[in-house]
Design an enzyme around this catalytic site. Structure first.
Site: not given
Ligand code: ADP
Length: 158
Positions: A17, A41, A90, A128
């Site tokens: 992130h 969720k 990703r 995450s």
């Molecule tokens: P959600 O609950 O919407 O899945 P996340 O907090 O998991 O939200 O992720 C938010 C955003 O961050 C998403 O667009 C995800 O693709 C991006 N993201 C998460 N990890 C990575 C990473 N390692 N590299 C690039 N983008 C990422």
């Protein structure tokens, strides 16, 4: 003023992130990292904890703000005057999911554009979800989360 909203659960924030935000900073005047609250969720960390971590991590970034919202991301963007969304890709499943959401947000949000960043190869395995699994399983997630984040000890061994 060009404002982008980076919406997510950030449960917890990862170095993936942070990488996305730092890469997107040159494109926008302000990036709002916004925790979206989804009532259906189940989260591992409370909203307060996730916001506190986000604030700590982005404390040194004057163009980054931390916020949260309920209901539709597109409506939140309209309310605060943001015309851009920021998301990361990703892999193919991210793409399939994000494509529909982005098309919907464009319609519902009256022309909101989603800007996508392809994950860096050395970070594309980080999510995450895997970080939560490592924490709940008693492993060390330090390699995947910003150094400012200290996971409470009660999560280290379940
Ligand atoms: P959600 O609950 O919407 O899945 P996340 O907090 O998991 O939200 O992720 C938010 C955003 O961050 C998403 O667009 C995800 O693709 C991006 N993201 C998460 N990890 C990575 C990473 N390692 N590299 C690039 N983008 C990422």
């Amino acid at each position: 003023m060009k404002i982008a909203v980076f919406p997510g659960s950030f449960d917890p924030i990862t170095i993936g992130h942070v990488d996305l935000v730092t890469r997107a900073l040159p494109l926008f005047d302000q990036i709002i990292v916004a925790v979206g609250l989804n009532t259906t969720k189940k989260y591992l960390f409370s909203l307060e904890q996730r916001l506190a971590w986000l604030r700590q991590v982005f404390a040194g970034y004057p163009n980054v703000r931390v916020d949260y919202f309920e209901n539709l991301t597109a409506h939140y963007c309209q309310r605060i005057g943001a015309r851009y969304l920021l998301r990361g890709l990703r892999n193919g499943s991210d793409f399939d999911y994000e494509k529909t959401i982005s098309q919907l947000n464009h319609i519902v949000g009256g022309g909101i554009e989603t800007v996508f960043f392809i994950a860096q190869p050395e970070l594309s395995h980080i999510s995450s979800t895997i970080v939560r699994e490592i924490i709940v399983g008693g492993g060390n997630a330090a390699l995947f989360i910003p150094k400012e984040i200290k996971i409470p000890t009660e999560f280290k061994r379940l």
